[in-house]
Design an enzyme around this catalytic site. Structure first.
Site, PDB file in Angstrom:
ATOM      1  N   LYS A  56      28.189  40.736 -16.170  1.00  0.00           N
ATOM      2  CA  LYS A  56      29.264  41.702 -16.272  1.00  0.00           C
ATOM      3  C   LYS A  56      29.255  42.742 -17.503  1.00  0.00           C
ATOM      4  O   LYS A  56      29.340  43.986 -17.167  1.00  0.00           O
ATOM      5  CB  LYS A  56      30.753  40.975 -16.287  1.00  0.00           C
ATOM      6  CG  LYS A  56      31.017  40.389 -14.803  1.00  0.00           C
ATOM      7  CD  LYS A  56      32.015  39.433 -14.988  1.00  0.00           C
ATOM      8  CE  LYS A  56      32.520  38.605 -13.708  1.00  0.00           C
ATOM      9  NZ  LYS A  56      33.393  37.517 -13.892  1.00  0.00           N
ATOM     10  N   GLN A  76      37.499  34.903 -17.673  1.00  0.00           N
ATOM     11  CA  GLN A  76      36.792  34.416 -17.001  1.00  0.00           C
ATOM     12  C   GLN A  76      37.190  33.106 -16.595  1.00  0.00           C
ATOM     13  O   GLN A  76      37.666  31.939 -17.562  1.00  0.00           O
ATOM     14  CB  GLN A  76      35.081  34.206 -17.424  1.00  0.00           C
ATOM     15  CG  GLN A  76      34.001  33.495 -16.857  1.00  0.00           C
ATOM     16  CD  GLN A  76      33.902  34.427 -15.576  1.00  0.00           C
ATOM     17  OE1 GLN A  76      33.966  35.723 -15.445  1.00  0.00           O
ATOM     18  NE2 GLN A  76      33.309  33.687 -14.424  1.00  0.00           N
ATOM     19  N   ASP A  84      41.083  41.824 -12.292  1.00  0.00           N
ATOM     20  CA  ASP A  84      40.616  40.703 -10.964  1.00  0.00           C
ATOM     21  C   ASP A  84      41.490  40.604  -9.959  1.00  0.00           C
ATOM     22  O   ASP A  84      41.224  40.161  -8.831  1.00  0.00           O
ATOM     23  CB  ASP A  84      40.619  39.356 -12.081  1.00  0.00           C
ATOM     24  CG  ASP A  84      39.324  38.732 -12.314  1.00  0.00           C
ATOM     25  OD1 ASP A  84      38.365  39.059 -11.702  1.00  0.00           O
ATOM     26  OD2 ASP A  84      39.300  38.047 -13.364  1.00  0.00           O
TER      27      ASP A  84
HETATM   28  N1  GUN Z   1      34.898  33.072 -12.231  1.00  0.00           N
HETATM   29  C1  GUN Z   1      34.410  33.201 -11.096  1.00  0.00           C
HETATM   30  N2  GUN Z   1      34.495  34.355 -10.358  1.00  0.00           N
HETATM   31  C2  GUN Z   1      35.335  34.683 -11.243  1.00  0.00           C
HETATM   32  C3  GUN Z   1      36.115  36.147 -10.964  1.00  0.00           C
HETATM   33  O1  GUN Z   1      35.763  37.001 -10.144  1.00  0.00           O
HETATM   34  N3  GUN Z   1      36.919  36.409 -11.984  1.00  0.00           N
HETATM   35  C4  GUN Z   1      37.268  35.689 -12.961  1.00  0.00           C
HETATM   36  N4  GUN Z   1      38.155  35.942 -13.968  1.00  0.00           N
HETATM   37  N5  GUN Z   1      36.595  34.304 -13.252  1.00  0.00           N
HETATM   38  C5  GUN Z   1      35.825  34.288 -12.171  1.00  0.00           C
END
Ligand code: GUN
Length: 291
Positions: A54, A98, A121
């Protein structure tokens, strides 16, 4: 194999290029780049890989990435205090904590603490409610990416039968909402569904997000169906999806590979959501209509 492969990498690359183009315009007009804060608590190896990816994608899109790495034993109150600071920071347009979080932290308390208008998100209940009621808001990145892939294959989805396998708040439920908004007839199947094959037989669209390797068999599919496989399961033989690719590719009209299908779209949609947040917050018009 009869199915066409849905190339998520190529689709994600074009979306990222479109976002980068609009970011340049935004930055010139707003006098600052869009900012995305990513918070990682602990050292879960898969999460570390995602967070690094990311950060790299954020920089490549011309955005400002802020990474906050906290130790696994960080008290919940400290994490909430960090979220409060990021909420109050005008240079931060998007906040992503996350998941999964360590067990001593209540994940829903954390996601609910994020300002809904920085919740790129789309996990905050306010954004889930906006999606369910047709109001503008942030849509979770993975189902949004799936929808873009589906539109790329099928164009308009109106009237199609869709089966979403999985009912999580991150993928299954928002995916169902998006498909309802596209005027599909939507069935949500899950671990207690009695006869999954009986539902899949009618499905023009299948979105699989259950986290069970190779669970969905080609024999269950309607010939010509479009199959989107969200699963990423690590097995002894490598990464596999929730759909048994070999048998499904004999029956489906189009199918996403794992890896290289949905995964790359998730990050591209996160960048898109961050740009949209920045544009809204600064009152700058952007155009992502071609992506
Ligand atoms: N963990 C796995 N996929 C995601 C996501 O798209 N966002 C977040 N915040 N955590 C994740």
């Amino acid at each position: 194999m009869t199915a066409a492969l849905i190339d998520g990498r190529a689709r994600a690359a074009s979306l990222r290029a479109a976002v980068a183009d609009q970011v340049a315009g935004f930055t010139a007009r707003a006098g600052r780049a869009p900012g995305l804060a990513v918070v990682l608590v602990g050292e879960d190896p898969a999460s570390s890989v995602y967070v690094r990816a990311k950060g790299k994608a954020t920089a490549e899109a011309g955005m400002r990435g802020l990474e906050h790495r906290l130790p696994a034993d960080t008290p919940e109150a400290d994490l909430l205090a960090l979220v409060d600071r990021l909420n109050a920071d005008p240079s931060v347009d998007g906040i992503l904590v996350q998941l999964p979080l360590p067990p001593h932290i209540d994940a829903s308390r954390v996601t609910t603490r994020i300002d809904p208008d920085k919740d790129v998100d789309g996990f905050h209940p306010v954004n889930a409610g906006r999606l369910a009621t047709g109001l503008p808001g942030f849509v979770p990145c993975t189902p949004l990416g799936c929808l873009m892939l589906l539109r790329g294959v099928r164009g308009h989805l109106s009237g199609l039968e869709a089966v979403v396998v999985g009912r999580s708040s991150i993928v299954g439920k928002p995916m169902a909402q998006l498909l309802i908004a596209e005027s599909c007839t939507v069935t949500v199947a899950h671990s207690r569904t009695r006869d999954l094959a009986d539902h899949l037989r009618r499905a023009d669209i299948v979105v699989a997000a259950v986290g069970r390797p190779n669970m969905i068999r080609g024999e269950w599919l309607k010939p010509g169906a479009t199959v989107i496989d969200v699963g990423i399961n690590r097995t002894g033989t490598g990464l596999v999806g929730d759909v048994d690719f070999a048998s499904a590719a004999q029956v489906a009209g189009a199918i996403t590979p794992v890896p290289g299908g949905v995964g790359p779209m998730t990050i591209a949609c996160l960048l898109r959501n961050t740009l949209m947040s920045a544009a809204r917050r600064e009152g700058v018009a952007i155009d992502l209509s071609l992506s």
